[in-house]
Design a protein around this motif. Sequence first.
Motif, PDB file in Angstrom:
ATOM      1  N   PHE A  84       0.907  -1.244  -0.054  1.00 47.99           N
ATOM      2  CA  PHE A  84      -0.067   0.028   0.043  1.00 47.99           C
ATOM      3  C   PHE A  84       0.886   1.206  -0.045  1.00 47.99           C
ATOM      4  CE2 PHE A  84       1.018  -0.902   4.568  1.00 47.99           C
ATOM      5  CZ  PHE A  84       1.119   0.362   4.998  1.00 47.99           C
ATOM      6  N   LYS A  85       0.348   2.447  -0.344  1.00 49.20           N
ATOM      7  CA  LYS A  85       1.111   3.555  -0.669  1.00 49.20           C
ATOM      8  C   LYS A  85       0.771   4.184   0.783  1.00 49.20           C
ATOM      9  CE  LYS A  85       1.537   7.858  -3.408  1.00 49.20           C
ATOM     10  NZ  LYS A  85       2.671   7.796  -3.710  1.00 49.20           N
ATOM     11  N   GLU A  86       1.524   5.000   1.459  1.00 48.21           N
ATOM     12  CA  GLU A  86       1.483   5.514   2.759  1.00 48.21           C
ATOM     13  C   GLU A  86       1.032   7.099   2.494  1.00 48.21           C
ATOM     14  OE1 GLU A  86       4.957   3.814   5.350  1.00 48.21           O
ATOM     15  OE2 GLU A  86       5.480   4.387   3.435  1.00 48.21           O
ATOM     16  N   ASP A  87      -0.249   7.232   2.367  1.00 47.16           N
ATOM     17  CA  ASP A  87      -0.841   8.395   2.132  1.00 47.16           C
ATOM     18  C   ASP A  87      -0.705   9.156   3.467  1.00 47.16           C
ATOM     19  OD1 ASP A  87      -1.518   7.807  -0.538  1.00 47.16           O
ATOM     20  OD2 ASP A  87      -3.383   6.988   0.289  1.00 47.16           O
ATOM     21  N   GLY A  88      -0.193  10.395   3.447  1.00 43.99           N
ATOM     22  CA  GLY A  88      -0.121  11.193   4.737  1.00 43.99           C
ATOM     23  C   GLY A  88       1.400  11.354   5.051  1.00 43.99           C
ATOM     24  N   GLN A  89       2.172  10.339   4.661  1.00 40.73           N
ATOM     25  CA  GLN A  89       3.510  10.272   5.087  1.00 40.73           C
ATOM     26  C   GLN A  89       4.433  11.139   4.411  1.00 40.73           C
ATOM     27  OE1 GLN A  89       5.041   6.254   5.680  1.00 40.73           O
ATOM     28  NE2 GLN A  89       7.114   6.987   6.156  1.00 40.73           N
ATOM     29  N   PHE A  90       5.034  12.093   5.012  1.00 40.30           N
ATOM     30  CA  PHE A  90       5.859  13.336   4.368  1.00 40.30           C
ATOM     31  C   PHE A  90       7.101  13.039   4.404  1.00 40.30           C
ATOM     32  CE2 PHE A  90       1.431  14.811   5.397  1.00 40.30           C
ATOM     33  CZ  PHE A  90       0.739  15.088   4.112  1.00 40.30           C
ATOM     34  N   SER A  91       7.717  12.017   5.562  1.00 41.54           N
ATOM     35  CA  SER A  91       9.041  11.933   5.426  1.00 41.54           C
ATOM     36  C   SER A  91       9.252  10.456   5.281  1.00 41.54           C
ATOM     37  CB  SER A  91       9.594  12.217   6.985  1.00 41.54           C
ATOM     38  OG  SER A  91       9.132  11.644   7.910  1.00 41.54           O
ATOM     39  N   HIS A  92      10.393   9.860   4.833  1.00 38.68           N
ATOM     40  CA  HIS A  92      10.861   8.644   4.755  1.00 38.68           C
ATOM     41  C   HIS A  92      12.216   8.496   4.991  1.00 38.68           C
ATOM     42  CE1 HIS A  92       7.104   7.235   2.614  1.00 38.68           C
ATOM     43  NE2 HIS A  92       7.344   8.617   2.084  1.00 38.68           N
ATOM     44  N   THR A  93      12.667   7.427   6.188  1.00 39.22           N
ATOM     45  CA  THR A  93      14.143   7.408   6.410  1.00 39.22           C
ATOM     46  C   THR A  93      14.513   5.881   5.690  1.00 39.22           C
ATOM     47  OG1 THR A  93      13.788   8.477   8.274  1.00 39.22           O
ATOM     48  CG2 THR A  93      15.869   6.935   8.228  1.00 39.22           C
ATOM     49  N   PHE A  94      15.764   5.964   5.280  1.00 37.38           N
ATOM     50  CA  PHE A  94      16.633   4.908   4.540  1.00 37.38           C
ATOM     51  C   PHE A  94      17.721   4.593   5.281  1.00 37.38           C
ATOM     52  CE2 PHE A  94      13.781   7.061   1.599  1.00 37.38           C
ATOM     53  CZ  PHE A  94      13.015   6.109   1.064  1.00 37.38           C
ATOM     54  N   THR A  95      17.960   3.286   5.545  1.00 38.34           N
ATOM     55  CA  THR A  95      19.168   3.008   6.241  1.00 38.34           C
ATOM     56  C   THR A  95      19.983   1.622   5.363  1.00 38.34           C
ATOM     57  OG1 THR A  95      18.409   3.452   8.433  1.00 38.34           O
ATOM     58  CG2 THR A  95      20.388   2.065   8.293  1.00 38.34           C
ATOM     59  N   ASN A  96      21.057   1.797   5.219  1.00 41.31           N
ATOM     60  CA  ASN A  96      21.902   0.616   4.462  1.00 41.31           C
ATOM     61  C   ASN A  96      21.858  -0.551   5.163  1.00 41.31           C
ATOM     62  OD1 ASN A  96      24.012   1.464   6.104  1.00 41.31           O
ATOM     63  ND2 ASN A  96      25.299   1.455   4.496  1.00 41.31           N
ATOM     64  N   SER A  97      22.350  -1.903   4.539  1.00 46.01           N
ATOM     65  CA  SER A  97      22.338  -3.038   5.236  1.00 46.01           C
ATOM     66  C   SER A  97      23.245  -3.151   6.553  1.00 46.01           C
ATOM     67  CB  SER A  97      22.625  -4.081   4.286  1.00 46.01           C
ATOM     68  OG  SER A  97      21.765  -3.979   3.022  1.00 46.01           O
ATOM     69  N   ASP A  98      24.447  -2.586   6.636  1.00 41.92           N
ATOM     70  CA  ASP A  98      25.219  -2.640   7.415  1.00 41.92           C
ATOM     71  C   ASP A  98      24.990  -1.584   8.583  1.00 41.92           C
ATOM     72  OD1 ASP A  98      26.213  -0.756   6.001  1.00 41.92           O
ATOM     73  OD2 ASP A  98      28.264  -1.668   5.703  1.00 41.92           O
ATOM     74  N   SER A  99      24.205  -0.595   8.371  1.00 42.21           N
ATOM     75  CA  SER A  99      23.757   0.487   9.431  1.00 42.21           C
ATOM     76  C   SER A  99      24.745   1.357   9.404  1.00 42.21           C
ATOM     77  CB  SER A  99      23.185  -0.141  10.483  1.00 42.21           C
ATOM     78  OG  SER A  99      22.432   0.819  11.309  1.00 42.21           O
ATOM     79  N   THR A 100      25.324   1.878   8.319  1.00 38.82           N
ATOM     80  CA  THR A 100      26.533   2.943   8.534  1.00 38.82           C
ATOM     81  C   THR A 100      25.952   4.207   7.797  1.00 38.82           C
ATOM     82  OG1 THR A 100      27.561   2.084   6.215  1.00 38.82           O
ATOM     83  CG2 THR A 100      28.292   1.148   8.768  1.00 38.82           C
ATOM     84  N   LEU A 101      25.043   3.997   6.994  1.00 33.52           N
ATOM     85  CA  LEU A 101      24.495   5.301   6.144  1.00 33.52           C
ATOM     86  C   LEU A 101      22.929   5.209   6.255  1.00 33.52           C
ATOM     87  CD1 LEU A 101      26.364   4.781   2.891  1.00 33.52           C
ATOM     88  CD2 LEU A 101      27.208   6.129   4.746  1.00 33.52           C
ATOM     89  N   ARG A 102      22.576   6.992   6.669  1.00 30.13           N
ATOM     90  CA  ARG A 102      21.189   6.954   6.753  1.00 30.13           C
ATOM     91  C   ARG A 102      20.792   8.071   6.087  1.00 30.13           C
ATOM     92  NH1 ARG A 102      18.923   6.023  12.688  1.00 30.13           N
ATOM     93  NH2 ARG A 102      19.958   8.294  13.065  1.00 30.13           N
ATOM     94  N   LEU A 103      19.630   8.126   5.583  1.00 31.27           N
ATOM     95  CA  LEU A 103      19.110   9.113   4.721  1.00 31.27           C
ATOM     96  C   LEU A 103      17.449   9.580   4.965  1.00 31.27           C
ATOM     97  CD1 LEU A 103      20.193  11.342   2.544  1.00 31.27           C
ATOM     98  CD2 LEU A 103      19.159  10.024   0.895  1.00 31.27           C
TER      99      LEU A 103
END
Length: 237
Positions: A84-103
């Motif tokens: 489903f599409k997260e309607d109303g969500q205005f921010s998204h956080t992404f973290t790489n597999s080894d948890s060293t980079l986050r955006l």
Amino acid sequence: MSEQVTMTAKEREEWEAYKAEKEKKEAAERRKAARATYQQMVDDELAQAVPELRKLSQDIRTVKDTVFGNFQTVLDMKAEVVGFKEDGQFSHTFTNSDSTLRLTLGVNTVDGWNDMAETGIAMVRKYIESLATDEKTKTLVNTVLRLLSKDKQGNLNASRVLQLAKMAEESNDDQFKEGVKIIQESYMPTETRRYIRAQYRDETTGNGWRNIPLGITDVDLVETEQEAEKPGVEAGA
């Protein structure tokens, strides 16, 4: 041998006045020249600095557009994965597999509602006010009605509406739930500025996220573990 000139008191006074006036004019000329030199320095430095800053601003905008454009595919994939599409969500956080980079990518918004919100508010008010049977419940009702209060721009607060939605679900009252649903469906936020927060894991300690300064003011900050946990810096639109 030069002949010594003798001045009368009046001549001495006139000479001193002349000399003072001359010195005053010379000082004024020096200040005028200094101002001209100063202004020329300002002109020269601005002619060099502003184009560089405009280029920097454009580079930031280009990178920002690129990041948002690239991650749009990721967001579409995310919606497909979770179903489903997260309607109303205005921010998204992404973290790489080894948890060293986050955006974190987000959009600042201003709350807004269409005309149907008033219908929902009327339904909710009718239900809530029907609960006021004694002084104790009146106090509770007044507290709940504050969630429907508007700001100076005449808008409801979206977070308060979420609180109402939780209350509606717990109440099991169809009128209450329908009223809140109408209010929620009338939500029409206005997007203002997109922002980016970029972080990396501190390799020296192995823990703690450090912010990557993205604003021209913030690049002077000395990154500490404490600063690493502060809210991200907005990259201007």
